[in-house]
Design a protein around this motif. Sequence first.
Motif, PDB file in Angstrom:
ATOM      1  N   ILE A 117       4.161  -2.729   6.037  1.00  0.00           N
ATOM      2  CA  ILE A 117       4.996  -2.395   4.879  1.00  0.00           C
ATOM      3  C   ILE A 117       4.115  -2.176   3.660  1.00  0.00           C
ATOM      4  O   ILE A 117       4.350  -1.273   2.857  1.00  0.00           O
ATOM      5  CB  ILE A 117       6.059  -3.481   4.624  1.00  0.00           C
ATOM      6  N   ASN A 118       3.073  -2.978   3.525  1.00  0.00           N
ATOM      7  CA  ASN A 118       2.133  -2.776   2.405  1.00  0.00           C
ATOM      8  C   ASN A 118       1.454  -1.422   2.506  1.00  0.00           C
ATOM      9  O   ASN A 118       1.179  -0.780   1.491  1.00  0.00           O
ATOM     10  CB  ASN A 118       1.075  -3.885   2.374  1.00  0.00           C
ATOM     11  N   ASP A 119       1.192  -0.981   3.730  1.00  0.00           N
ATOM     12  CA  ASP A 119       0.544   0.320   3.913  1.00  0.00           C
ATOM     13  C   ASP A 119       1.481   1.462   3.535  1.00  0.00           C
ATOM     14  O   ASP A 119       1.085   2.412   2.867  1.00  0.00           O
ATOM     15  CB  ASP A 119       0.087   0.501   5.371  1.00  0.00           C
ATOM     16  N   PHE A 120       2.751   1.376   3.968  1.00  0.00           N
ATOM     17  CA  PHE A 120       3.716   2.441   3.715  1.00  0.00           C
ATOM     18  C   PHE A 120       4.371   2.336   2.340  1.00  0.00           C
ATOM     19  O   PHE A 120       4.764   3.335   1.757  1.00  0.00           O
ATOM     20  CB  PHE A 120       4.809   2.450   4.794  1.00  0.00           C
ATOM     21  N   MET A 121       4.539   1.106   1.856  1.00  0.00           N
ATOM     22  CA  MET A 121       5.253   0.885   0.594  1.00  0.00           C
ATOM     23  C   MET A 121       4.513  -0.149  -0.263  1.00  0.00           C
ATOM     24  O   MET A 121       4.989  -1.277  -0.420  1.00  0.00           O
ATOM     25  CB  MET A 121       6.672   0.381   0.875  1.00  0.00           C
ATOM     26  N   PRO A 122       3.376   0.202  -0.812  1.00  0.00           N
ATOM     27  CA  PRO A 122       2.616  -0.787  -1.591  1.00  0.00           C
ATOM     28  C   PRO A 122       3.365  -1.279  -2.839  1.00  0.00           C
ATOM     29  O   PRO A 122       3.089  -2.356  -3.348  1.00  0.00           O
ATOM     30  CB  PRO A 122       1.331  -0.040  -1.971  1.00  0.00           C
ATOM     31  N   GLU A 123       4.342  -0.517  -3.303  1.00  0.00           N
ATOM     32  CA  GLU A 123       5.084  -0.899  -4.507  1.00  0.00           C
ATOM     33  C   GLU A 123       6.317  -1.747  -4.198  1.00  0.00           C
ATOM     34  O   GLU A 123       7.078  -2.116  -5.101  1.00  0.00           O
ATOM     35  CB  GLU A 123       5.504   0.353  -5.291  1.00  0.00           C
ATOM     36  N   PHE A 124       6.541  -2.113  -2.934  1.00  0.00           N
ATOM     37  CA  PHE A 124       7.738  -2.826  -2.521  1.00  0.00           C
ATOM     38  C   PHE A 124       7.937  -4.139  -3.297  1.00  0.00           C
ATOM     39  O   PHE A 124       9.016  -4.396  -3.823  1.00  0.00           O
ATOM     40  CB  PHE A 124       7.696  -3.107  -1.010  1.00  0.00           C
ATOM     41  N   ASP A 125       6.917  -4.978  -3.391  1.00  0.00           N
ATOM     42  CA  ASP A 125       7.043  -6.276  -4.082  1.00  0.00           C
ATOM     43  C   ASP A 125       7.455  -6.089  -5.545  1.00  0.00           C
ATOM     44  O   ASP A 125       8.302  -6.812  -6.059  1.00  0.00           O
ATOM     45  CB  ASP A 125       5.727  -7.055  -4.018  1.00  0.00           C
TER      46      ASP A 125
END
Length: 161
Positions: A117-125
């Motif tokens: 998820i960090n790879d695909f969506m680093p802005e998630f948090d």
Amino acid sequence: MGFMRKFFTILLLCSCLSCDLFESKEAKTQKLVNKEMQAIDWNDVDNYPLFENCDESTSKAFQKECFETELLNHMAATLNGYEFVIGPDMDTIVQVDFLVDQEGKMTVLNIAKDRTINDFMPEFDGIISQSLKNLPPLAPALKRGIPVKAKFRIPIVLSAD
């Protein structure tokens, strides 16, 4: 003399057994408060945090359901405003741990997610944290009528649909 010795022994015995008689009211009250505080289950709240449209007069189960539903709806609306590019077979659950303080303010404590998820969506948090800042007003959890901090975990399902 025998009477005096018996009286002295009885008096000595009574004074040793009933030390509580000479304790101040404040000390007795503090002991009762401490005993009561130890008996309270602080991990369980009497009332869940509530949004404006949740009914505080319903059961705890309905309060919890309303709280979680409102929170998940808000987060879903926020996340739907972003386009995430994830793998075609990437269905995953993200666990978000957060704290609701005594004033009803919510903060993220931890976000447990798959490394991809960090790879695909680093802005998630950051999006999740920002989403909590934009929540509608929230009444805090209550324990015996007193606002208390409460920790919660909600699952967010991310799918490739």
